[in-house]
Design an enzyme around this catalytic site. Structure first.
Site, PDB file in Angstrom:
ATOM      1  N   TYR A 191       6.508   3.916 -10.690  1.00 17.55           N
ATOM      2  CA  TYR A 191       5.288   4.500 -10.122  1.00 17.55           C
ATOM      3  C   TYR A 191       5.310   4.321  -8.611  1.00 17.55           C
ATOM      4  CZ  TYR A 191       0.384   5.450  -9.166  1.00 17.55           C
ATOM      5  OH  TYR A 191      -0.778   5.979  -8.668  1.00 17.55           O
ATOM      6  N   ASP A 232      10.415   0.531  -2.953  1.00 15.70           N
ATOM      7  CA  ASP A 232       8.955   0.606  -2.942  1.00 15.70           C
ATOM      8  C   ASP A 232       8.446  -0.810  -3.193  1.00 15.70           C
ATOM      9  OD1 ASP A 232       6.283   0.882  -3.394  1.00 15.70           O
ATOM     10  OD2 ASP A 232       6.446   2.583  -4.774  1.00 15.70           O
ATOM     11  N   LYS A 261      -1.184  -2.639  -0.594  1.00 17.20           N
ATOM     12  CA  LYS A 261      -1.790  -3.785  -1.283  1.00 17.20           C
ATOM     13  C   LYS A 261      -1.912  -5.049  -0.405  1.00 17.20           C
ATOM     14  CE  LYS A 261      -0.490  -1.878  -5.780  1.00 17.20           C
ATOM     15  NZ  LYS A 261      -1.562  -1.415  -6.583  1.00 17.20           N
TER      16      LYS A 261
HETATM   17  C1  PLP Z   1       4.880   0.394  -6.791  1.00 16.71           C
HETATM   18  C2  PLP Z   1       3.720   1.190  -6.263  1.00 16.71           C
HETATM   19  N1  PLP Z   1       3.935   2.095  -5.302  1.00 16.71           N
HETATM   20  C3  PLP Z   1       2.946   2.824  -4.767  1.00 16.71           C
HETATM   21  C4  PLP Z   1       1.649   2.672  -5.212  1.00 16.71           C
HETATM   22  C5  PLP Z   1       0.566   3.510  -4.616  1.00 16.71           C
HETATM   23  O1  PLP Z   1      -0.209   2.754  -3.752  1.00 16.71           O
HETATM   24  P1  PLP Z   1      -1.718   3.246  -3.440  1.00 16.71           P
HETATM   25  O2  PLP Z   1      -2.481   3.085  -4.715  1.00 16.71           O
HETATM   26  O3  PLP Z   1      -2.160   2.336  -2.322  1.00 16.71           O
HETATM   27  O4  PLP Z   1      -1.601   4.660  -3.009  1.00 16.71           O
HETATM   28  C6  PLP Z   1       1.362   1.747  -6.200  1.00 16.71           C
HETATM   29  C7  PLP Z   1      -0.012   1.567  -6.677  1.00 16.71           C
HETATM   30  O5  PLP Z   1      -0.291   0.859  -7.623  1.00 16.71           O
HETATM   31  C8  PLP Z   1       2.425   0.988  -6.757  1.00 16.71           C
HETATM   32  O6  PLP Z   1       2.213   0.117  -7.753  1.00 16.71           O
END
Ligand code: PLP
Length: 431
Positions: A145, A240, A268
């Site tokens: 994700y 990521d 986060k």
């Molecule tokens: C691994 C990862 N990347 C990107 C995101 C997206 O971040 P945001 O919710 O701040 O857009 C998340 C959100 O949970 C995530 O878990």
């Protein structure tokens, strides 16, 4: 204050939410009626609902609140900044200091560029990779994700996964053309991934991976093999680190697993629970984000990118983590491991098959015998049964949403005992 603004009961407030908010939800999850509650405030490891009940929180804002809710140093930093201005849409001291601290912690970072969210950061990193390599396609991993944009919502949660490397959209409304630019590989299978990278090298700009995918750790050698395959084929490797950044170690997954990507993305924890995201990388790639390049460079902007309140919250959070890293990280790992073991033991004692993939501060519960190495391994789990147990625990004051459990530095031994006692009662109720 009008009667409308002062609900008599939580149920009434939920009814009002259903009127004005689709599904009364702020994300892709909504609690069912028998468990739903409306949050009034949070402190430390706990949430409090409008009816005054408290819940030990394992959602933790979907991860940012690693120090717990309302950490006094974060609150003070935000209050001080809020009085000096909420946002400027221009370079500011807080953003510069946060960038400096991130560059000092993150192995692949010489520079960072701020965005408004983690999803905007992955979206921007993919655009940057396309611009840098002059190629169009990206490769992601099934079950990974990376936010809610069109490229990210490919094969994250396919009910019936197509053969690799074909991508399938996770949402209605995504143009067909996107699926043609996204390739998908199985997590933890470096041979298949390297094969796809090699086959598509002429068109492949980047491989984006959660180094710890959702709750699944990388098998030894997987990330290093990806690093090699990308290097051999001139493809950029993007970690990521929106979840793992500053959580698995001060230097995130790059430090924990000893592999340095070309680019990495953050959100986060790095923004202390406020809106924000960032792309990090070497100057040679990041220079394409310099607005002086105009149309020759990568355009990326957002009203709240690098805003000083988020930066102040992130700075305060990271300063605590840096100062107390020798105690905080071992504590996060210890708590998470004891909790995962405690839950697994309770289930095993009732002969319920269980797997708890994870690493210290994050784990997930799957009711199945089969060990989990990739997304497809999770498809046979009894999500409905674990969901019922989570709801029974939530009714007993422990908030789990059925997905990942996030542990924080604010969770205490007392929280652990209460959580396991709620799990015991929930199992009695649902068995
Ligand atoms: C691994 C990862 N990347 C990107 C995101 C997206 O971040 P945001 O919710 O701040 O857009 C998340 C959100 O949970 C995530 O878990």
């Amino acid at each position: 204050m009008t009667a409308q603004a002062q609900p008599r009961t939580q149920a009434e407030l939920l009814q009002r939410a259903r009127e004005v908010i689709p599904g009364a939800a702020i994300s892709t999850e909504a609690l069912p009626d028998d468990t739903a509650f409306v949050i009034e405030r949070a402190q430390g490891s706990r949430l409090y609902d409008v009816a005054g009940r408290s819940y030990i929180d394992y959602v933790m804002g979907s991860g940012p609140m690693v120090l717990g809710h309302g950490h006094p140093e974060v609150v003070a930093a935000v209050q001080e900044q809020a009085a000096r201005g909420a946002t400027y849409f221009a370079i500011n001291r807080q953003a510069i200091e946060l960038a400096e601290l991130m560059v000092s912690a993150i192995p692949c970072a010489e520079q960072v560029r701020f965005t408004g969210s983690g999803g905007e950061a992955t979206f921007g990193a993919l655009r940057l990779a396309r611009a840098y390599t002059g190629r169009q396609k990206i490769l992601k991993f099934e079950g990974g994700y990376h936010g809610a944009h069109d490229y990210a919502l490919m094969s994250s949660t396919p009910a019936v996964p197509p053969p690799f490397p074909q991508a399938i959209p996770d949402s209605a409304g995504i143009p067909d053309a996107i699926a043609e630019t996204v390739l998908v590989a199985p997590f933890n299978d470096s041979e298949t991934a390297a094969g796809i990278i090699g086959d598509h090298r002429e068109h492949l700009a980047a491989v984006i991976v959660e180094p710890f995918q959702r709750s699944i750790p990388p098998v030894p050698g997987f990330l290093a093999a990806l690093r090699d395959a990308c290097r051999r084929n001139g493809v950029l490797l993007i970690f990521d680190e929106v979840v793992t950044g500053f959580r698995f170690a001060w230097g995130g997954a790059q430090e924990r697993y000893g592999v340095t990507p070309d680019l990495a993305t953050y959100g986060k924890i790095a923004f202390g629970g406020y809106a924000g995201g960032a792309i990090a990388g070497p100057k040679e790639m990041m220079r394409l984000l310099d607005p002086a390049l105009r149309a020759a460079g990568v355009s990326l902007t957002g009203t709240l990118s690098g805003n000083p309140v988020s930066a102040a919250a992130g700075l305060a959070t990271l300063r605590v983590l840096e100062r107390e890293r020798a105690t905080i990280y071992p504590r996060l790992y210890d708590y998470g491991e004891r909790l995962a073991r405690g839950i697994a033991d309770l289930l095993a004692a009732r002969r319920i098959p269980v797997q708890t993939p994870g690493e210290g501060p994050i784990f997930q519960v799957y009711l199945q015998d089969r060990p989990i190495r990739d997304y497809r391994d999770t498809l046979g789990a009894s999500g409905a049964r674990w969901g019922a147990i989570c709801r029974a625990m939530t009714r007993r004051g422990v908030f789990l949403n059925g997905g990942k459990l996030y542990c924080s530095a604010a969770h205490s031994d007392d929280d652990l005992r209460q959580t396991l006692s709620a799990a015991t009662a929930a199992l009695d109720e649902t068995s």
